[in-house]
Design a protein around this motif. Structure first.
Motif: not given
Length: 257
Positions: A168, A184, A186, A198, A201-202, A206
């Motif tokens: 991530g 991150q 995108k 999204d 998951r980060f 993080c």
């Protein structure tokens, strides 16, 4: 010089398979030891069973009437299962060989990694930055652009680490006030919003894995409402395309500001 590519402890072209020789030797010794223990144990068990049967012929007949049919059934099942076991072993060996061949082919044909292009971003550029300018970059170029913005605005130790296995994190840096910054990136089109999955998951890496003190998701697009709600709950900062352009042109806040 980079270390040679290895599969199962074998360096291509070396002609040495010491690990492959050692493993069959250990396995053979183990099998022989187990067989020896089984033979000795079986001999002692049969000898004691014979002695007991001679001393107690009546009960021995009853036990034999029960045990012998069970032994026959077990033997029949074992014999019938042997072909299936051999088939499974052959399939396993074939699958392993196929997987190793695929890995070897991928390693042989893998392109040499090229250094990502350096993207210059300055607020004093003649033409102001637009979202389309960031979309014109590829994924690596977009990460480089975010890293250059961080450097421009006072971050230290800026690294671009995006790629497979990055968990991530695309850009790592130390903000001007000393906090650890994880970003991150995108690079999404206008119709492809950053969704809740999204951000989740980060959010799962993080803080716990990368030990971020400031975590931000920077995108050329926008965020869905669930994604923004989750980010607000976890303390992740959301930078959409509009805020990104303002940051690049020096008209807006930084992700860590």
């Amino acid at each position: 010089m980079a270390a040679p590519w290895r599969v199962d402890g074998v360096s291509p072209g070396s002609g040495v398979r010491s690990g492959a020789r050692a493993y069959p030797m250990r396995r053979t010794m183990f099998v022989l030891a187990v067989l020896g223990a089984l033979i000795c144990g079986g001999y002692l068990a049969v000898r004691e069973a014979v002695r007991w049967a001679v001393a107690h012929p009546g009960p021995a007949l009853g036990v034999g009437a029960v045990v012998l049919p069970l032994l026959v059934v077990v033997a029949v099942v074992a014999v019938r299962g042997m072909p299936r076991l051999r088939e499974l072993r052959r399939a396993a060996r074939a699958g392993k060989a196929e997987a190793e061949a695929e890995v070897a082919a991928m390693a042989a044909t893998a392109p040499v990694a090229q250094a990502a292009p350096v993207v210059e971003v300055e607020a004093a550029d003649a033409a102001p930055w637009r979202v389309e300018d960031f979309l014109a970059l590829d994924a690596d170029g977009f990460e480089q652009a975010i890293a250059r913005l961080c450097e421009r605005d006072g971050c230290r130790d800026v690294q671009v680490v995006g790629g497979a296995g990055d968990l991530g994190a695309d850009v790592l840096a130390t903000a001007s006030d000393g906090r650890r910054l994880i970003i991150q990136c995108k690079r999404y089109g206008e119709t492809n919003k950053v969704g809740s999955q999204d951000v989740q998951r980060f959010g799962g890496t993080c803080f716990t894995v990368h030990e971020a003190e400031v975590a931000a998701v920077v995108t050329t697009s926008t965020f869905t409402e669930p994604a923004a709600d989750y980010a607000a709950t976890c303390g992740i900062r959301c930078f959409d395309g509009e805020r990104l352009v303002a940051w690049a042109n020096g008209d807006g806040a930084t992700p860590w500001g």
